[in-house]
Structure formats: C-alpha cells, structure tokens
Design a protein around this motif. Structure first.
Motif, PDB file in Angstrom:
ATOM      1  N   ILE A  56      13.776  -1.156  63.321  1.00  0.00           N
ATOM      2  CA  ILE A  56      12.904  -1.030  62.577  1.00  0.00           C
ATOM      3  C   ILE A  56      12.789  -2.088  61.352  1.00  0.00           C
ATOM      4  O   ILE A  56      12.577  -3.611  61.935  1.00  0.00           O
ATOM      5  CB  ILE A  56      12.539   0.154  61.769  1.00  0.00           C
ATOM      6  N   ALA A  57      13.552  -2.226  60.904  1.00  0.00           N
ATOM      7  CA  ALA A  57      14.515  -2.884  59.730  1.00  0.00           C
ATOM      8  C   ALA A  57      14.360  -4.454  60.873  1.00  0.00           C
ATOM      9  O   ALA A  57      14.760  -5.709  60.395  1.00  0.00           O
ATOM     10  CB  ALA A  57      15.769  -2.869  59.247  1.00  0.00           C
ATOM     11  N   ASP A  58      15.542  -4.189  61.995  1.00  0.00           N
ATOM     12  CA  ASP A  58      15.663  -5.414  63.003  1.00  0.00           C
ATOM     13  C   ASP A  58      14.879  -6.140  63.260  1.00  0.00           C
ATOM     14  O   ASP A  58      13.813  -7.023  64.271  1.00  0.00           O
ATOM     15  CB  ASP A  58      17.026  -5.268  63.566  1.00  0.00           C
ATOM     16  N   SER A  59      12.962  -5.490  63.658  1.00  0.00           N
ATOM     17  CA  SER A  59      12.248  -5.609  64.113  1.00  0.00           C
ATOM     18  C   SER A  59      11.134  -6.091  63.303  1.00  0.00           C
ATOM     19  O   SER A  59      10.843  -7.391  63.388  1.00  0.00           O
ATOM     20  CB  SER A  59      11.794  -5.084  65.414  1.00  0.00           C
ATOM     21  N   LYS A  60      10.403  -5.099  62.715  1.00  0.00           N
ATOM     22  CA  LYS A  60       9.571  -5.462  61.523  1.00  0.00           C
ATOM     23  C   LYS A  60      10.093  -6.113  60.586  1.00  0.00           C
ATOM     24  O   LYS A  60       9.894  -7.336  60.041  1.00  0.00           O
ATOM     25  CB  LYS A  60       8.436  -4.233  62.015  1.00  0.00           C
ATOM     26  N   GLY A  61      11.357  -5.570  60.176  1.00  0.00           N
ATOM     27  CA  GLY A  61      11.739  -6.594  59.027  1.00  0.00           C
ATOM     28  C   GLY A  61      12.083  -7.946  58.867  1.00  0.00           C
ATOM     29  O   GLY A  61      11.937  -8.564  58.189  1.00  0.00           O
ATOM     30  N   GLN A  62      13.215  -8.205  60.044  1.00  0.00           N
ATOM     31  CA  GLN A  62      13.213  -9.383  60.621  1.00  0.00           C
ATOM     32  C   GLN A  62      11.486 -10.505  60.728  1.00  0.00           C
ATOM     33  O   GLN A  62      11.891 -11.326  60.634  1.00  0.00           O
ATOM     34  CB  GLN A  62      13.875  -9.653  61.941  1.00  0.00           C
ATOM     35  N   GLU A  63      10.897  -9.547  61.473  1.00  0.00           N
ATOM     36  CA  GLU A  63       9.588 -10.364  61.344  1.00  0.00           C
ATOM     37  C   GLU A  63       8.713 -10.845  59.414  1.00  0.00           C
ATOM     38  O   GLU A  63       8.293 -12.114  59.420  1.00  0.00           O
ATOM     39  CB  GLU A  63       8.566  -9.299  62.316  1.00  0.00           C
ATOM     40  N   LEU A  64       9.293  -9.677  59.443  1.00  0.00           N
ATOM     41  CA  LEU A  64       8.122 -10.271  57.938  1.00  0.00           C
ATOM     42  C   LEU A  64       9.183 -11.281  56.771  1.00  0.00           C
ATOM     43  O   LEU A  64       9.102 -12.154  56.400  1.00  0.00           O
ATOM     44  CB  LEU A  64       8.799  -8.493  56.848  1.00  0.00           C
ATOM     45  N   PHE A  65      10.541 -11.081  56.983  1.00  0.00           N
ATOM     46  CA  PHE A  65      11.314 -11.611  56.600  1.00  0.00           C
ATOM     47  C   PHE A  65      10.790 -13.255  56.977  1.00  0.00           C
ATOM     48  O   PHE A  65      11.428 -14.475  56.487  1.00  0.00           O
ATOM     49  CB  PHE A  65      12.991 -11.623  57.167  1.00  0.00           C
ATOM     50  N   SER A  66      10.557 -14.281  58.474  1.00  0.00           N
ATOM     51  CA  SER A  66      10.505 -14.833  59.181  1.00  0.00           C
ATOM     52  C   SER A  66       9.532 -15.315  58.423  1.00  0.00           C
ATOM     53  O   SER A  66       9.367 -16.366  58.447  1.00  0.00           O
ATOM     54  CB  SER A  66      10.511 -14.487  60.265  1.00  0.00           C
ATOM     55  N   VAL A  67       8.332 -14.493  57.996  1.00  0.00           N
ATOM     56  CA  VAL A  67       7.222 -14.855  57.238  1.00  0.00           C
ATOM     57  C   VAL A  67       7.135 -15.246  56.345  1.00  0.00           C
ATOM     58  O   VAL A  67       6.652 -16.759  55.833  1.00  0.00           O
ATOM     59  CB  VAL A  67       5.733 -13.228  58.107  1.00  0.00           C
ATOM     60  N   LEU A  68       7.578 -14.594  55.608  1.00  0.00           N
ATOM     61  CA  LEU A  68       8.345 -15.295  54.124  1.00  0.00           C
ATOM     62  C   LEU A  68       9.237 -15.956  54.299  1.00  0.00           C
ATOM     63  O   LEU A  68       8.837 -17.371  53.030  1.00  0.00           O
ATOM     64  CB  LEU A  68       8.939 -13.984  53.176  1.00  0.00           C
ATOM     65  N   GLN A  69      10.162 -16.399  54.975  1.00  0.00           N
ATOM     66  CA  GLN A  69      11.581 -17.354  54.802  1.00  0.00           C
ATOM     67  C   GLN A  69      10.385 -18.958  55.293  1.00  0.00           C
ATOM     68  O   GLN A  69      10.795 -19.787  54.822  1.00  0.00           O
ATOM     69  CB  GLN A  69      12.335 -17.634  56.066  1.00  0.00           C
ATOM     70  N   GLU A  70       9.334 -18.936  56.303  1.00  0.00           N
ATOM     71  CA  GLU A  70       8.489 -19.950  56.097  1.00  0.00           C
ATOM     72  C   GLU A  70       7.177 -20.073  55.237  1.00  0.00           C
ATOM     73  O   GLU A  70       8.016 -21.778  55.022  1.00  0.00           O
ATOM     74  CB  GLU A  70       7.491 -19.915  57.522  1.00  0.00           C
ATOM     75  N   ALA A  71       7.241 -19.360  53.999  1.00  0.00           N
ATOM     76  CA  ALA A  71       6.050 -18.849  53.103  1.00  0.00           C
ATOM     77  C   ALA A  71       7.412 -19.787  52.142  1.00  0.00           C
ATOM     78  O   ALA A  71       6.313 -20.802  51.214  1.00  0.00           O
ATOM     79  CB  ALA A  71       5.001 -18.071  52.877  1.00  0.00           C
ATOM     80  N   SER A  72       8.161 -19.638  51.747  1.00  0.00           N
ATOM     81  CA  SER A  72       9.169 -20.108  50.540  1.00  0.00           C
ATOM     82  C   SER A  72       9.841 -21.326  50.603  1.00  0.00           C
ATOM     83  O   SER A  72      10.348 -21.323  50.153  1.00  0.00           O
ATOM     84  CB  SER A  72      10.364 -19.535  50.661  1.00  0.00           C
ATOM     85  N   ILE A  73       9.782 -22.143  51.957  1.00  0.00           N
ATOM     86  CA  ILE A  73       9.632 -23.171  51.652  1.00  0.00           C
ATOM     87  C   ILE A  73       9.078 -24.585  50.711  1.00  0.00           C
ATOM     88  O   ILE A  73       8.033 -24.091  50.328  1.00  0.00           O
ATOM     89  CB  ILE A  73       9.199 -23.839  53.422  1.00  0.00           C
ATOM     90  N   TYR A  74      10.484 -24.560  50.070  1.00  0.00           N
ATOM     91  CA  TYR A  74       9.758 -25.124  49.032  1.00  0.00           C
ATOM     92  C   TYR A  74       8.620 -26.989  49.074  1.00  0.00           C
ATOM     93  O   TYR A  74      10.009 -27.348  49.485  1.00  0.00           O
ATOM     94  CB  TYR A  74      10.602 -25.815  47.638  1.00  0.00           C
ATOM     95  N   LYS A  75       8.218 -27.024  48.385  1.00  0.00           N
ATOM     96  CA  LYS A  75       7.124 -28.404  49.131  1.00  0.00           C
ATOM     97  C   LYS A  75       7.317 -29.197  47.639  1.00  0.00           C
ATOM     98  O   LYS A  75       6.306 -30.317  47.953  1.00  0.00           O
ATOM     99  CB  LYS A  75       5.800 -27.910  50.055  1.00  0.00           C
ATOM    100  N   HIS A  76       7.602 -28.787  46.804  1.00  0.00           N
ATOM    101  CA  HIS A  76       7.957 -29.932  45.519  1.00  0.00           C
ATOM    102  C   HIS A  76       6.199 -29.375  44.777  1.00  0.00           C
ATOM    103  O   HIS A  76       5.605 -30.209  44.073  1.00  0.00           O
ATOM    104  CB  HIS A  76       7.888 -31.659  45.835  1.00  0.00           C
ATOM    105  N   ASP A  77       5.535 -28.510  44.690  1.00  0.00           N
ATOM    106  CA  ASP A  77       4.470 -28.386  44.288  1.00  0.00           C
ATOM    107  C   ASP A  77       4.486 -26.738  44.266  1.00  0.00           C
ATOM    108  O   ASP A  77       3.771 -25.440  45.295  1.00  0.00           O
ATOM    109  CB  ASP A  77       3.108 -28.503  45.847  1.00  0.00           C
ATOM    110  N   PHE A  78       4.977 -26.373  42.806  1.00  0.00           N
ATOM    111  CA  PHE A  78       4.834 -25.390  42.500  1.00  0.00           C
ATOM    112  C   PHE A  78       3.800 -23.997  42.882  1.00  0.00           C
ATOM    113  O   PHE A  78       4.227 -22.982  43.415  1.00  0.00           O
ATOM    114  CB  PHE A  78       5.374 -24.883  41.079  1.00  0.00           C
ATOM    115  N   ILE A  79       2.743 -24.765  42.068  1.00  0.00           N
ATOM    116  CA  ILE A  79       1.490 -22.962  42.410  1.00  0.00           C
ATOM    117  C   ILE A  79       1.249 -23.176  44.220  1.00  0.00           C
ATOM    118  O   ILE A  79       0.902 -22.237  44.235  1.00  0.00           O
ATOM    119  CB  ILE A  79       0.684 -24.162  40.851  1.00  0.00           C
ATOM    120  N   LYS A  80       1.153 -24.470  44.595  1.00  0.00           N
ATOM    121  CA  LYS A  80       1.255 -24.381  45.815  1.00  0.00           C
ATOM    122  C   LYS A  80       2.109 -23.655  46.533  1.00  0.00           C
ATOM    123  O   LYS A  80       2.156 -22.521  47.634  1.00  0.00           O
ATOM    124  CB  LYS A  80       0.815 -25.594  46.820  1.00  0.00           C
TER     125      LYS A  80
END
Length: 191
Positions: A56-80
């Motif tokens: 479960i951690a390797d499937s759904k957990g990794q899916e969550l991690f991937s979503v957060l990894q993509e969203a947390s790419i810092y784009k030099h706009d802190f609020i966004k």
C-alpha cells in the motif's frame, strides 16, 4: 484467482478496512473475506499483513509522494508554490479518501508499532520533500533561515488537516478559502 486484478482488489479492500478500523484492528482473515480470496492467495502476493501494508505504501503512498513532489517544485513564487502544494494534497485526498484517512493514521502511529516501521520510509520522504521546499524558499526569504524545519512541519500539518477535512466532506475549499489559508500561514492570523 492469483492475478494482478486480485492483488489490486486486496489492496483496495485492505485500505478501506485499515482506514475504518486501524491497522491493528483488522486481521488477515477479514481482508481475505472482504476480497473473496483465501489466505494462501494473500500470502502469495504479500507474504503477510506487514507486506500488504508495504505494498500500500509502495503504490498509493508513492502516488501521493509523486503528486507532492511535482507540486513542491519551487518556482520562485512562494505564495503560488504553497498554494500548489495545498491544492495538490487536497485533490489527492479528495480522490482517495480511504487511503488519505489511513495515511493520517499511519503518520500518527506509535513509534514502536509495526505499522510505523513499515510506513516511516514514506513518511520520511514526504517530510524531506517539505523541508527541501522550505530550504529552497529560505534562500529568497532570509527571515526563514534556520527555521526551515519548523516551518515545513507547521505547513505540512496544516496541509494534512485541510486535506483531511476536504476528503471527509467537512470543508469545500474554493479559491478564496485557499487564499485565506495560505495568507494566514504566511502572514499570521492577526494580519
């Protein structure tokens, strides 16, 4: 019935049962009955209950991690960037409410428990993702220097609480609410 479809059914049913009753509150037999399989089938795929939680951690957990990894790419706009992370977690939680409820329980499992031992790898990866985001941000905001760990924990816990409320239908965050949440985190509630 030993095919990949069976494996997915077992994972789905285990997530649902663990979310409702807790990891310790669910036995292998109950998962098998819910999934319409025998114990040997579960053991064939996962070896044991701990192996099932790891899957479960390797499937759904990794899916969550991937979503957060993509969203947390810092784009030099802190609020966004903060808004992107919050929105990504809300969207994932709302689309996977049973898993997200389980995720919250596992994050708060006792330190010496079997479930914590299985889940701590994913938990540490997600915590590091938030910390890395705040370290990158602090390069532009000197007042955060030295406090990145604290801010990453505070923000992550806010995100978890809001996403959980959203997944459970207790909050419907629109753009205005998201703005208020992020604004109050960045500038404080008295501002």
């Amino acid at each position: 019935m030993e095919n990949e479809n069976s494996k997915e059914v077992i994972i789905k049913n285990a997530i649902s049962l663990f979310a409702k009753k807790g990891y310790e509150g669910v036995g292998v037999q109950e998962i098998c009955q819910q999934s319409g399989i025998t114990k040997p089938t579960l053991y064939y795929f996962f070896k044991n209950k701990e192996g099932l939680l790891q899957a479960i951690a390797d499937s759904k957990g990794q899916e969550l991690f991937s979503v957060l990894q993509e969203a947390s790419i810092y784009k030099h706009d802190f609020i966004k960037s903060l808004t992107d992370i919050l929105t990504a977690e809300i969207t994932f939680a709302s689309g996977n409410p049973d898993f997200f409820n389980l995720h919250i329980v596992l994050l708060n499992a006792p330190a010496a428990s079997e479930e914590k031992a299985v889940y701590c790898g994913l938990e540490n990866k997600i915590n590091q993702l938030f910390l890395d985001f705040f370290k990158k941000s602090s390069a532009e905001f000197g007042n955060m220097a030295g406090k990145e760990s604290l801010y990453s924990k505070l923000f992550h816990n806010n995100v978890l609480a809001i996403a959980l409320s959203s997944a459970n239908g207790k909050m419907i965050p629109d753009d205005q609410i998201l703005y208020q949440i992020i604004h109050s985190f960045v500038y404080g509630v008295a501002n």
